[in-house]
Design a protein around this motif. Structure first.
Motif, short mmCIF file in Angstrom:
data_model
loop_
_atom_site.label_atom_id
_atom_site.label_comp_id
_atom_site.label_asym_id
_atom_site.label_seq_id
_atom_site.Cartn_x
_atom_site.Cartn_y
_atom_site.Cartn_z
N THR A 1 0.83 -1.21 0.00
CA THR A 1 0.00 0.00 0.00
C THR A 1 0.87 1.26 0.00
O THR A 1 1.80 1.37 0.79
N HIS A 2 0.54 2.17 -0.90
CA HIS A 2 1.24 3.45 -1.03
C HIS A 2 0.22 4.57 -0.94
O HIS A 2 -0.79 4.53 -1.63
N VAL A 3 0.50 5.55 -0.09
CA VAL A 3 -0.44 6.67 0.11
C VAL A 3 0.34 7.97 0.08
O VAL A 3 1.41 8.09 0.67
N ARG A 4 -0.21 8.95 -0.60
CA ARG A 4 0.32 10.31 -0.56
C ARG A 4 -0.74 11.16 0.11
O ARG A 4 -1.87 11.21 -0.34
N THR A 5 -0.38 11.79 1.24
CA THR A 5 -1.35 12.64 1.93
C THR A 5 -1.38 14.01 1.25
O THR A 5 -0.44 14.39 0.55
N ARG A 6 -2.43 14.75 1.51
CA ARG A 6 -2.55 16.06 0.88
C ARG A 6 -1.48 17.03 1.36
O ARG A 6 -1.16 17.99 0.67
N ASP A 7 -0.93 16.77 2.55
CA ASP A 7 0.14 17.65 3.02
C ASP A 7 1.51 17.19 2.51
O ASP A 7 2.54 17.69 2.95
N GLY A 8 1.51 16.25 1.57
CA GLY A 8 2.75 15.86 0.89
C GLY A 8 3.50 14.69 1.47
O GLY A 8 4.52 14.29 0.92
N ARG A 9 3.01 14.13 2.58
CA ARG A 9 3.71 12.98 3.16
C ARG A 9 3.48 11.73 2.33
O ARG A 9 2.41 11.56 1.74
N TYR A 10 4.48 10.87 2.30
CA TYR A 10 4.39 9.60 1.60
C TYR A 10 4.40 8.48 2.63
O TYR A 10 5.27 8.45 3.49
N LEU A 11 3.41 7.61 2.58
CA LEU A 11 3.33 6.46 3.48
C LEU A 11 3.37 5.19 2.64
O LEU A 11 2.69 5.09 1.61
N HIS A 12 4.15 4.25 3.10
CA HIS A 12 4.22 2.94 2.45
C HIS A 12 4.11 1.91 3.56
O HIS A 12 4.88 1.94 4.52
N PHE A 13 3.13 1.02 3.44
CA PHE A 13 2.95 -0.03 4.44
C PHE A 13 2.28 -1.23 3.80
O PHE A 13 1.71 -1.14 2.71
#
Length: 84
Positions: A8-20
């Motif tokens: 799973t890859h997520v880009r938040t609206r505040d620009g953070r990148y999460l990968h889990f």
């Protein structure tokens, strides 16, 4: 217990990148996506803050006892990888 891993890859609206990774029984991508959303909400990321690029099946593996216990109680287990 054998679990399926959803990368799973997520880009938040505040620009953070999460990968889990989302680990679940079964191969229901919709459930994996919902569990990813639930997990992010528990961390204060509201639905309108999230642009989920993808949550896709990666592979299957035998579950560690800690993972199996979490899946039995919550339905999923998350392995944080980047930015979490």
């Amino acid at each position: 217990m054998k679990v399926n891993v959803f990368d799973t890859h997520v880009r938040t609206r505040d620009g953070r990148y999460l990968h889990f990774d989302v680990l679940i029984e079964g191969n229901d991508q919709g459930r994996a996506n919902q569990f990813a959303q639930d997990w992010m909400a528990e961390r204060g990321l509201q639905g309108d803050d999230i642009e989920q690029s993808h949550c896709q099946f990666c592979h299957s593996e035998p579950a560690h006892p800690e993972v199996a216990a979490a899946i039995s109680s919550k339905g999923y287990f998350i392995i944080p990888l980047q930015g979490c």
